[in-house]
Motif scaffolding. Structure first.
Motif, short mmCIF file in Angstrom:
data_model
loop_
_atom_site.label_atom_id
_atom_site.label_comp_id
_atom_site.label_asym_id
_atom_site.label_seq_id
_atom_site.Cartn_x
_atom_site.Cartn_y
_atom_site.Cartn_z
N ILE A 1 31.43 37.05 28.65
CA ILE A 1 32.05 38.36 28.90
C ILE A 1 32.45 38.48 30.37
N THR A 2 31.55 38.04 31.26
CA THR A 2 31.84 38.11 32.69
C THR A 2 33.05 37.28 33.05
N THR A 3 33.12 36.05 32.54
CA THR A 3 34.25 35.17 32.82
C THR A 3 35.54 35.81 32.35
N SER A 4 35.53 36.39 31.14
CA SER A 4 36.73 37.01 30.60
C SER A 4 37.18 38.20 31.44
N VAL B 1 36.36 39.00 34.64
CA VAL B 1 36.72 38.64 36.01
C VAL B 1 38.05 37.90 36.04
N GLU B 2 38.26 36.95 35.13
CA GLU B 2 39.50 36.19 35.17
C GLU B 2 40.69 37.04 34.77
N ARG B 3 40.49 38.00 33.89
CA ARG B 3 41.57 38.92 33.56
C ARG B 3 41.98 39.72 34.80
N ALA B 4 40.98 40.17 35.57
CA ALA B 4 41.28 40.92 36.79
C ALA B 4 41.97 40.03 37.82
N LEU B 5 41.49 38.81 38.00
CA LEU B 5 42.05 37.92 39.01
C LEU B 5 43.50 37.55 38.73
N ALA C 1 39.30 50.33 42.32
CA ALA C 1 39.21 51.33 41.25
C ALA C 1 39.57 50.77 39.89
N ASP C 2 40.34 49.65 39.85
CA ASP C 2 40.77 49.15 38.54
C ASP C 2 40.37 47.70 38.28
N LEU C 3 39.44 47.16 39.05
CA LEU C 3 38.98 45.79 38.77
C LEU C 3 38.21 45.72 37.45
N VAL C 4 37.40 46.76 37.20
CA VAL C 4 36.63 46.82 35.96
C VAL C 4 37.40 47.67 34.96
N PRO C 5 37.57 47.18 33.71
CA PRO C 5 38.30 47.95 32.69
C PRO C 5 37.71 49.34 32.49
N PRO C 6 38.56 50.34 32.17
CA PRO C 6 38.08 51.72 32.02
C PRO C 6 36.91 51.86 31.05
#
Length: 428
Positions: A43-46, A48-52, A120-125
């Motif tokens: 979950i973390t990889t998914s 974080v990589e989506r944000a990056l 503010a938007d690195l982590v999904p709502p």
């Protein structure tokens, strides 16, 4: 601006400091990679990589394709450990991963500024709404009660006067300077710090005969410049190391008859003063005690008096979202610390005091330059830091702290304000 991390006793030779592993006795959460279950890692990889992928960064891994839209480079040397730390400890883990040398960046400030600009938007709502489930709360032991504040302040400011002297200018000012223009260089820093102090004293209308209360002594520069104007200064600090050196500076300057420096909590202050000045002290107060802090300013100030307040600020929405969360800065740098918003400052003063916010001036770009000069000086004098007994993990911690702070101001996530608060004379 406190390091909560311990001061390692071991001293490493300059040529060993870049490769020495973190001392498990002093840095247990850096030395050991936390265990993370497969679902947590996945979950973390998914996430974080989506944000990056959406950021103007270039993130290079040792075991997978690079991510990002291009920009400052981040090199992740140990992806497994990197994701395990973030998955189990969030942003604390992100900072600890840097301390453990699992990732690095040639332009650390640039990379962190990108992350700060998108905080503010690195982590999904949907995960933001579940923050209380995955973000650790602030430790109860770090509450800024009178006893707690003494411990929290000591863990930073009593590290070593010699350490701070390594990277501060000769005024020993540990708050934002005010420059005439950019870019600034080291030779201009002391004058810029004195310009900041003089502006605060001018806001408070400090002159000959003024009875001045300073909440938060630092190493005494403001008290010295106020005394030079002929003011009578009572300055409060909870740091024994700071008080000792500030008293020595006062004696050398010949102002012992005008300046009293007391080892005293602001809540224990007594007397009435024509002016009160407090420079970047509110960040160590904690939201729980903001009303007490402002009531102290009000109660100590004579009618017709003026308060000059310098404060680091952050956006109100981000402050509300993170105010109960334990952060890397709180764990390793400023235990019990919390940066307020301008809205929080003004509402607290309005609701709990008779003070009026008469003026506010922001100058965040000046803090970014101040921090750049401190960071460059700290890096240049790394051997001096090592000679004081601070190991490589500590050096990386402080490099990250200074870069992280500079990035906050460069991105606009952080700002710094000078406030003038006034107290009207009672009607006759």
């Amino acid at each position: 601006m406190t390091t909560a991390g311990p001061r390692p006793a071991a001293r490493h030779r300059a040529d060993d400091r870049r490769t020495a592993p973190a001392d498990a006795g002093h840095w247990p959460d850096v030395a050991a990679v936390p265990r993370a279950s497969w679902p947590v890692r996945a979950i973390t990889t998914s996430v974080v990589e989506r944000a990056l992928r959406r950021l103007p960064l270039r993130v290079r891994f040792t075991d997978r394709a690079a991510l990002g839209l291009g920009g400052p480079l981040m090199e992740v040397r140990d992806p497994k450990a990197f994701y395990a730390r973030i998955g189990t400890r969030g942003l604390i883990g992100f900072g600890e991963s840097y301390m453990a040398r699992e990732w690095d960046a040639p332009d650390l400030v640039g990379a962190l500024a990108v992350l700060a600009a998108h905080a503010a938007d690195l982590v999904p709502p949907r995960l933001q709404r579940l923050r209380s489930l995955w973000a650790r709360p602030q430790p109860h032991a770090q509450r800024n009660t009178p006893n707690g504040s003494r411990t929290n302040i000591s863990r930073h400011y009593d590290l070593s006067n010699d350490l701070f002297a390594v990277f501060l200018d000769e005024t020993l000012s540990y708050s934002s300077a005010m420059f005439r223009g950019f870019p600034a260089d080291w030779t201009l820093l002391a004058a810029a710090q004195q310009r900041k102090v003089d502006r605060l004293l001018d806001l408070a209308e400090v002159r000959g005969g003024t009875r001045l209360l300073e909440i938060g002594t630092g190493w005494g520069e403001l008290a010295l410049r106020a005394a030079a104007r002929g003011a009578h200064v009572t300055s409060l600090t909870l740091s024994k190391e700071q008080r000792e050196l500030a008293l020595e500076r006062v004696r050398r300057a010949g102002y012992a008859d005008r300046v009293s420096i007391e080892l005293c909590d602001y809540r224990e202050a007594r007397g009435t003063y024509d002016a009160v000045v407090s420079v970047e002290m509110i960040e160590a107060v904690g939201a729980e005690f903001w009303p007490v802090y402002f009531r102290t300013l009000d109660e100590r100030l004579a009618p017709g008096g003026r308060v000059a307040l310098q404060a680091i600020t952050m956006p109100h929405e981000r402050m509300l979202a993170t105010r109960d969360t334990h952060t890397w800065i709180q764990k390793y740098v400023f235990p019990g610390g919390l940066i307020p918003s301008t809205q929080a400052i003004e509402e607290t003063a309005h609701e709990h005091t008779s003070l009026t916010a008469a003026r506010r001036d922001g100058f965040g770009a000046h803090y970014a330059e101040t921090l750049r000069l401190w960071r460059e000086r700290f890096t240049e004098r790394a051997d001096d830091v090592a000679a004081l007994g601070f190991d490589e993990t500590f050096r990386r911690l402080w490099t990250f702290y200074l870069a992280y702070s500079e990035a906050g101001f460069r991105s606009g996530y952080l700002d710094v304000q000078q406030y003038l608060l006034t107290k009207e004379d009672p009607p006759r």
